[in-house]
Design a protein around this motif. Structure first.
Motif, PDB file in Angstrom:
ATOM      1  N   LYS A 186       0.848  -1.187   0.000  1.00  0.00           N
ATOM      2  CA  LYS A 186       0.000   0.000   0.000  1.00  0.00           C
ATOM      3  C   LYS A 186       0.884   1.238   0.000  1.00  0.00           C
ATOM      4  N   PRO A 187       0.352   2.395  -0.358  1.00  0.00           N
ATOM      5  CA  PRO A 187       1.148   3.628  -0.363  1.00  0.00           C
ATOM      6  C   PRO A 187       1.746   3.969   1.001  1.00  0.00           C
ATOM      7  N   LEU A 188       1.094   3.523   2.081  1.00  0.00           N
ATOM      8  CA  LEU A 188       1.569   3.841   3.427  1.00  0.00           C
ATOM      9  C   LEU A 188       2.780   3.008   3.847  1.00  0.00           C
ATOM     10  N   THR A 189       3.147   2.014   3.043  1.00  0.00           N
ATOM     11  CA  THR A 189       4.224   1.097   3.433  1.00  0.00           C
ATOM     12  C   THR A 189       5.516   1.832   3.742  1.00  0.00           C
ATOM     13  N   ILE A 190       5.878   2.819   2.923  1.00  0.00           N
ATOM     14  CA  ILE A 190       7.133   3.548   3.129  1.00  0.00           C
ATOM     15  C   ILE A 190       7.095   4.308   4.457  1.00  0.00           C
ATOM     16  N   ILE A 191       5.925   4.864   4.807  1.00  0.00           N
ATOM     17  CA  ILE A 191       5.784   5.587   6.077  1.00  0.00           C
ATOM     18  C   ILE A 191       5.946   4.623   7.246  1.00  0.00           C
ATOM     19  N   ILE A 192       5.360   3.433   7.087  1.00  0.00           N
ATOM     20  CA  ILE A 192       5.451   2.413   8.126  1.00  0.00           C
ATOM     21  C   ILE A 192       6.905   2.011   8.358  1.00  0.00           C
ATOM     22  N   ILE A 193       7.664   1.842   7.266  1.00  0.00           N
ATOM     23  CA  ILE A 193       9.076   1.466   7.379  1.00  0.00           C
ATOM     24  C   ILE A 193       9.870   2.580   8.060  1.00  0.00           C
ATOM     25  N   ILE A 194       9.574   3.837   7.721  1.00  0.00           N
ATOM     26  CA  ILE A 194      10.254   4.976   8.345  1.00  0.00           C
ATOM     27  C   ILE A 194       9.980   4.991   9.854  1.00  0.00           C
ATOM     28  N   LEU A 195       8.725   4.740  10.234  1.00  0.00           N
ATOM     29  CA  LEU A 195       8.370   4.696  11.658  1.00  0.00           C
ATOM     30  C   LEU A 195       9.101   3.572  12.374  1.00  0.00           C
ATOM     31  N   LEU A 196       9.222   2.423  11.696  1.00  0.00           N
ATOM     32  CA  LEU A 196       9.937   1.294  12.291  1.00  0.00           C
ATOM     33  C   LEU A 196      11.396   1.655  12.518  1.00  0.00           C
ATOM     34  N   ILE A 197      11.998   2.343  11.551  1.00  0.00           N
ATOM     35  CA  ILE A 197      13.388   2.796  11.696  1.00  0.00           C
ATOM     36  C   ILE A 197      13.512   3.761  12.870  1.00  0.00           C
ATOM     37  N   PHE A 198      12.512   4.635  13.034  1.00  0.00           N
ATOM     38  CA  PHE A 198      12.504   5.587  14.146  1.00  0.00           C
ATOM     39  C   PHE A 198      12.555   4.858  15.482  1.00  0.00           C
ATOM     40  N   PHE A 199      11.782   3.789  15.615  1.00  0.00           N
ATOM     41  CA  PHE A 199      11.757   3.072  16.890  1.00  0.00           C
ATOM     42  C   PHE A 199      13.014   2.231  17.084  1.00  0.00           C
ATOM     43  N   ILE A 200      13.623   1.807  16.001  1.00  0.00           N
ATOM     44  CA  ILE A 200      14.918   1.135  16.121  1.00  0.00           C
ATOM     45  C   ILE A 200      15.949   2.128  16.680  1.00  0.00           C
ATOM     46  N   ILE A 201      15.891   3.376  16.183  1.00  0.00           N
ATOM     47  CA  ILE A 201      16.783   4.432  16.683  1.00  0.00           C
ATOM     48  C   ILE A 201      16.527   4.682  18.164  1.00  0.00           C
ATOM     49  N   VAL A 259     -12.035 -11.957   4.797  1.00  0.00           N
ATOM     50  CA  VAL A 259     -10.880 -11.087   4.561  1.00  0.00           C
ATOM     51  C   VAL A 259      -9.611 -11.907   4.771  1.00  0.00           C
ATOM     52  N   PRO A 260      -8.672 -11.897   3.822  1.00  0.00           N
ATOM     53  CA  PRO A 260      -7.423 -12.652   4.003  1.00  0.00           C
ATOM     54  C   PRO A 260      -6.692 -12.228   5.276  1.00  0.00           C
ATOM     55  N   PHE A 261      -6.153 -13.211   5.996  1.00  0.00           N
ATOM     56  CA  PHE A 261      -5.512 -12.924   7.280  1.00  0.00           C
ATOM     57  C   PHE A 261      -4.336 -11.957   7.116  1.00  0.00           C
ATOM     58  N   LEU A 262      -3.536 -12.134   6.068  1.00  0.00           N
ATOM     59  CA  LEU A 262      -2.387 -11.251   5.861  1.00  0.00           C
ATOM     60  C   LEU A 262      -2.829  -9.830   5.519  1.00  0.00           C
ATOM     61  N   PHE A 263      -3.996  -9.685   4.888  1.00  0.00           N
ATOM     62  CA  PHE A 263      -4.538  -8.348   4.633  1.00  0.00           C
ATOM     63  C   PHE A 263      -4.902  -7.680   5.953  1.00  0.00           C
ATOM     64  N   ILE A 264      -5.470  -8.459   6.860  1.00  0.00           N
ATOM     65  CA  ILE A 264      -5.799  -7.946   8.197  1.00  0.00           C
ATOM     66  C   ILE A 264      -4.517  -7.536   8.921  1.00  0.00           C
ATOM     67  N   MET A 265      -3.474  -8.359   8.814  1.00  0.00           N
ATOM     68  CA  MET A 265      -2.205  -8.064   9.466  1.00  0.00           C
ATOM     69  C   MET A 265      -1.576  -6.795   8.901  1.00  0.00           C
ATOM     70  N   ALA A 266      -1.788  -6.542   7.616  1.00  0.00           N
ATOM     71  CA  ALA A 266      -1.212  -5.354   6.976  1.00  0.00           C
ATOM     72  C   ALA A 266      -1.967  -4.085   7.333  1.00  0.00           C
ATOM     73  N   ASN A 267      -3.269  -4.204   7.570  1.00  0.00           N
ATOM     74  CA  ASN A 267      -4.100  -3.009   7.716  1.00  0.00           C
ATOM     75  C   ASN A 267      -4.613  -2.727   9.123  1.00  0.00           C
ATOM     76  N   MET A 268      -4.886  -3.759   9.897  1.00  0.00           N
ATOM     77  CA  MET A 268      -5.433  -3.512  11.229  1.00  0.00           C
ATOM     78  C   MET A 268      -4.467  -2.731  12.122  1.00  0.00           C
ATOM     79  N   PRO A 269      -3.138  -2.973  12.040  1.00  0.00           N
ATOM     80  CA  PRO A 269      -2.234  -2.150  12.847  1.00  0.00           C
ATOM     81  C   PRO A 269      -2.354  -0.662  12.549  1.00  0.00           C
TER      82      PRO A 269
END
Length: 298
Positions: free
Chosen positions: A141-156, A223-233
Motif C-alpha cells: 500500500k502507499p503507506l508502506t514507506i511511512i510504516i518502514i520509516i516509523l519502524l526505523i525511528f523506533f529502532i533508533i 478477509v485474508p488474514f495477511l490483509f488484516i495483518m497489513a491493515n489492522m495495525p
C-alpha cells in the motif's frame, strides 16, 4: 480547572463529533441490526481472548520492572494493570497507562515507572509496525514507506536507550531522561528478559489481529488474514492518537476506509464498535473493582 480537564473535555467533544459525521452517512439502526446478528459463538471466543490480555500485560510489565530492580508480585501487577483499564475508555487513548505511576508511587520513583510504560509502548508500536510490514509484503500500500520509516525511528529509539547518549540539555533534565530510558536499556541488556518481554508483546498484538479476523468473520466478511495483518495495525495506530476517548472514532473511520473492499460502511463500523467493546469496554468494566480498591489504598 487544569489542562487534563480541558484535554479530556476536548477528547469527548471530538469523539462525539466524529461519530456525528459517521452517522450522517451510516444508518445506526442498520449497524445495530448487524451487531445483533453477529455469530455469537465467535464473539464468545473473542471475549475469552480479551480475558487473557491483562494477564499477559502484567507479566510483561513485571519483567521490565524486575530488570530495573523492582520486584512486585504477580497479583499486584495484575491489580495495577486492571486498575488502569477503566481510565482507558474515558481518557485520550492509551494515556491511561501512565496511571500506573500513581498506583505504585510509594514503591517506585515516578520517572522509573514512566520509563517502564514507555518501554512497553515502544515494544507495542515496534511489534505492530513489524506485523504491518509483513502483511504489506503480500498486500502493498502507499503507506508502506511511512510504516518502514516509523519502524526505523523506533529502532533508533532502542539504540539511543541502549547507548545512553547525552542530550544537549541541562544535567538535571538529562538525568530525568536517563531514568526514563533506563528501563529500555536494562531490558535490552538482559537478553533473556528482553526475549520473554518481546514474546509477550507479540502475543498481545497477535491476539488483537486474531480478534479482528474473528470479528470480521462473525459478521460474515471473508478477509485474508495477511490483509488484516497489513491493515489492522494502521487502524490501531490511528486509535492511539490521543484526541478521542479510547481511540473511538479515529479507529472506526480507519477500519471503514482500509477494509472498504470487503464490507459496507455499516458492517465495518460494526466491526470497529465490537473491537472497541472487547478490547476496551470489557476490560474497563472488569477493572472497576480493581480501580476502586487501588484508589482507596492511595
Amino acid at each position: 480547572m487544569n489542562k487534563k480537564y480541558y484535554r479530556n473535555l476536548a477528547a469527548i467533544i471530538i469523539t462525539f463529533f466524529i461519530f456525528y459525521l459517521i452517522f450522517k452517512y451510516v444508518d445506526i439502526h442498520q449497524v445495530i441490526s448487524i451487531i445483533r446478528n453477529a455469530n455469537q459463538p465467535i464473539l464468545g471466543i473473542v471475549f475469552l481472548l480479551t480475558v487473557l490480555i491483562p494477564a499477559i500485560q502484567a507479566k510483561r510489565w513485571l519483567i521490565i520492572l524486575k530488570v530495573m530492580g523492582y520486584d512486585l508480585c504477580y497479583s499486584e501487577g495484575v491489580r495495577v494493570v486492571m486498575a488502569t483499564h477503566p481510565f482507558a475508555s474515558i481518557t485520550p487513548s492509551k494515556s491511561s497507562d501512565f496511571i500506573k505511576i500513581y498506583y505504585v508511587k510509594d514503591k517506585i520513583p515516578p520517572t522509573k515507572t514512566a520509563g517502564s510504560v514507555l518501554t512497553e509502548k515502544a515494544l507495542d508500536i515496534s511489534t505492530l509496525l513489524v506485523f504491518c510490514v509483513i502483511g504489506s509484503l503480500f498486500y502493498p500500500k502507499p503507506l508502506t514507506i511511512i510504516i518502514i520509516i516509523l519502524l526505523i525511528f523506533f529502532i533508533i529509539y532502542f539504540i539511543i536507550s541502549y547507548l545512553e547518549l547525552n542530550l544537549p540539555i541541562s544535567t538535571e533534565i538529562n538525568q530525568k531522561f536517563r531514568n526514563i530510558f533506563s528501563s529500555t536499556k536494562l531490558l535490552m541488556t538482559d537478553k533473556k528478559s528482553f526475549f520473554i518481554a518481546l514474546v509477550y508483546t507479540i502475543s498481545l498484538w497477535f491476539i488483537a489481529i486474531i480478534q479482528s479476523a474473528l470479528l470480521l468473520s462473525s459478521l460474515r466478511m471473508e478477509v485474508p488474514f495477511l490483509f488484516i495483518m497489513a491493515n489492522m495495525p494502521i487502524a490501531i495506530f490511528m486509535g492511539q492518537i490521543p484526541i478521542t476517548l479510547g481511540g473511538m472514532g479515529t479507529r472506526d473511520v480507519s477500519i471503514i476506509e482500509l477494509f472498504s473492499n470487503y464490507g459496507t460502511p455499516s458492517e465495518l463500523l460494526a466491526v470497529g464498535l465490537l473491537f472497541t467493546f472487547f478490547r476496551y469496554w470489557v476490560l474497563s468494566i472488569i477493572g472497576i473493582p480493581f480501580m476502586q480498591k487501588s484508589l482507596i489504598r492511595h
